[in-house]
Design an enzyme around this catalytic site. Structure first.
Site, PDB file in Angstrom:
ATOM      1  N   GLU A  52       0.776  -1.190  -0.036  1.00  0.00           N
ATOM      2  CA  GLU A  52      -0.087   0.127  -0.009  1.00  0.00           C
ATOM      3  C   GLU A  52       0.844   1.113  -0.057  1.00  0.00           C
ATOM      4  O   GLU A  52       1.849   1.174   0.953  1.00  0.00           O
ATOM      5  CB  GLU A  52      -1.037   0.102   1.208  1.00  0.00           C
ATOM      6  CG  GLU A  52      -1.857  -0.951   1.124  1.00  0.00           C
ATOM      7  CD  GLU A  52      -3.000  -0.939   2.489  1.00  0.00           C
ATOM      8  OE1 GLU A  52      -2.593   0.145   3.356  1.00  0.00           O
ATOM      9  OE2 GLU A  52      -3.768  -1.947   2.738  1.00  0.00           O
ATOM     10  N   ASP A  95      -6.035   8.817   9.897  1.00  0.00           N
ATOM     11  CA  ASP A  95      -4.753   8.280  10.285  1.00  0.00           C
ATOM     12  C   ASP A  95      -4.186   9.061  11.539  1.00  0.00           C
ATOM     13  O   ASP A  95      -4.611  10.022  11.975  1.00  0.00           O
ATOM     14  CB  ASP A  95      -3.766   8.883   9.022  1.00  0.00           C
ATOM     15  CG  ASP A  95      -3.859   7.755   7.971  1.00  0.00           C
ATOM     16  OD1 ASP A  95      -3.804   6.768   8.245  1.00  0.00           O
ATOM     17  OD2 ASP A  95      -4.284   8.271   6.796  1.00  0.00           O
ATOM     18  N   TYR A 152     -10.398  -4.747   3.260  1.00  0.00           N
ATOM     19  CA  TYR A 152      -9.434  -4.336   4.329  1.00  0.00           C
ATOM     20  C   TYR A 152     -10.370  -4.091   5.727  1.00  0.00           C
ATOM     21  O   TYR A 152     -11.171  -3.288   5.748  1.00  0.00           O
ATOM     22  CB  TYR A 152      -8.946  -3.043   3.954  1.00  0.00           C
ATOM     23  CG  TYR A 152      -7.883  -2.570   4.784  1.00  0.00           C
ATOM     24  CD1 TYR A 152      -8.143  -2.453   6.113  1.00  0.00           C
ATOM     25  CD2 TYR A 152      -6.826  -1.813   4.147  1.00  0.00           C
ATOM     26  CE1 TYR A 152      -7.020  -1.945   6.953  1.00  0.00           C
ATOM     27  CE2 TYR A 152      -5.898  -1.521   5.181  1.00  0.00           C
ATOM     28  CZ  TYR A 152      -5.890  -1.439   6.246  1.00  0.00           C
ATOM     29  OH  TYR A 152      -4.747  -0.826   7.052  1.00  0.00           O
TER      30      TYR A 152
END
Length: 279
Positions: A54, A65, A180
């Protein structure tokens, strides 16, 4: 069979199944800490044991994040990172590596600013295999997901601990490549993933899809990666690798001479944990 269904991601997961093991997915931010160092890291990841890569697309407001990846985005942007240079990194990587899948991960704003049609054409030509765009929900599939699939680029969707059975069909409808699973509730690089809870989540997801399930967020050590590799199709490690990059920077943010070797050494340790997880 579509281009997506027979592409590098599908072939890699088929190879992993044949080997009887899970994969290691590694994340680094494009252009962190600078373009050339990132290119060297990217080039070295497959030999260090990364099964899929990734590559984060730097953005000034990465809301999913945590501090480590936020800081990496800022370092990359300060060093001149932008979408065109991210694609340059992939093109250079593809010149020497034909098999390892590359998934671009990030947010929609830079893609929108670049232009969706232009982005998909350039990404496909560079050798990008998939996209993870965390701020585009299924209701917005016409924006990028469906055009990406038409262009032969997988669109990987996130499922979380709060994605219930009523929501899953919408999340999975146009997902391709793999699912994911976000192992923790929260941002990247904070809490640690719990392998027991993940096992139950993966089992539930597999009742809804035949796609491989990769698990990320909160995997920081080779032992933790091994724990996830026992119950999922792949373990994703991002913040721990990005933090290792940060630990090899001078006070002014310049890469120290041993950065690439140290980071790739850590990836080898993660890979050993994943590869040995199922005996």
């Amino acid at each position: 069979m579509s281009t997506v269904e027979q592409g590098r991601i599908a072939r890699r997961f088929a190879a992993l199944r044949a080997e009887g093991r899970a994969g290691l997915v590694t994340f680094i931010t494009a252009g962190d800490p600078d373009h050339d160092t990132c290119a060297a890291l990217l080039k070295g990841l497959p030999a260090a044991g990364a099964d899929l890569i990734e590559l984060g697309m730097p953005f000034s407001d990465p809301m999913a994040d945590g501090p480590a990846i936020q800081a990496s985005d800022l370092r990359a942007l300060k060093a001149g990172a932008r979408v065109s240079r991210t694609l340059e990194l992939v093109r250079a990587f593809r010149a020497a590596e034909a098999d390892t899948p590359v998934i671009l991960m990030g947010y929609y704003n830079p893609i929108y600013a670049y232009g969706v049609e232009r982005f998909l054409a350039d990404a496909g030509a560079a050798g990008v295999d998939g996209l993870i765009v965390v701020d585009l929900p299924p209701e917005e599939d016409a924006e990028l997901c469906l055009p990406a699939l038409k262009a032969g680029i997988s669109f990987v969707r996130l499922a979380t601990p709060t994605t219930d059975d009523a929501r899953l069909p919408a999340v999975l409808r146009n997902t391709s490549g793999f699912v994911y699973y976000v192992a923790i509730a929260g941002i990247t690089g904070t809490a640690s993933a719990d392998a027991v809870a993940v096992a139950g989540a993966v089992e539930r997801l597999k009742r809804h899809t035949d796609l491989p399930v990769a698990v990320g967020f909160g995997i920081k050590t080779p032992d933790q990666a091994a724990g996830i590799a026992r119950v999922a199709d792949a373990a994703v490690v991002g913040s721990a690798i990005v933090s290792r990059i940060a630990a090899n920077l001078d006070a002014d943010g310049t890469a120290r001479p041993g950065l690439v070797d140290d980071v790739l050494g850590f990836v080898r340790e993660l890979s050993a944990g994943v590869r040995g997880a199922r005996g």
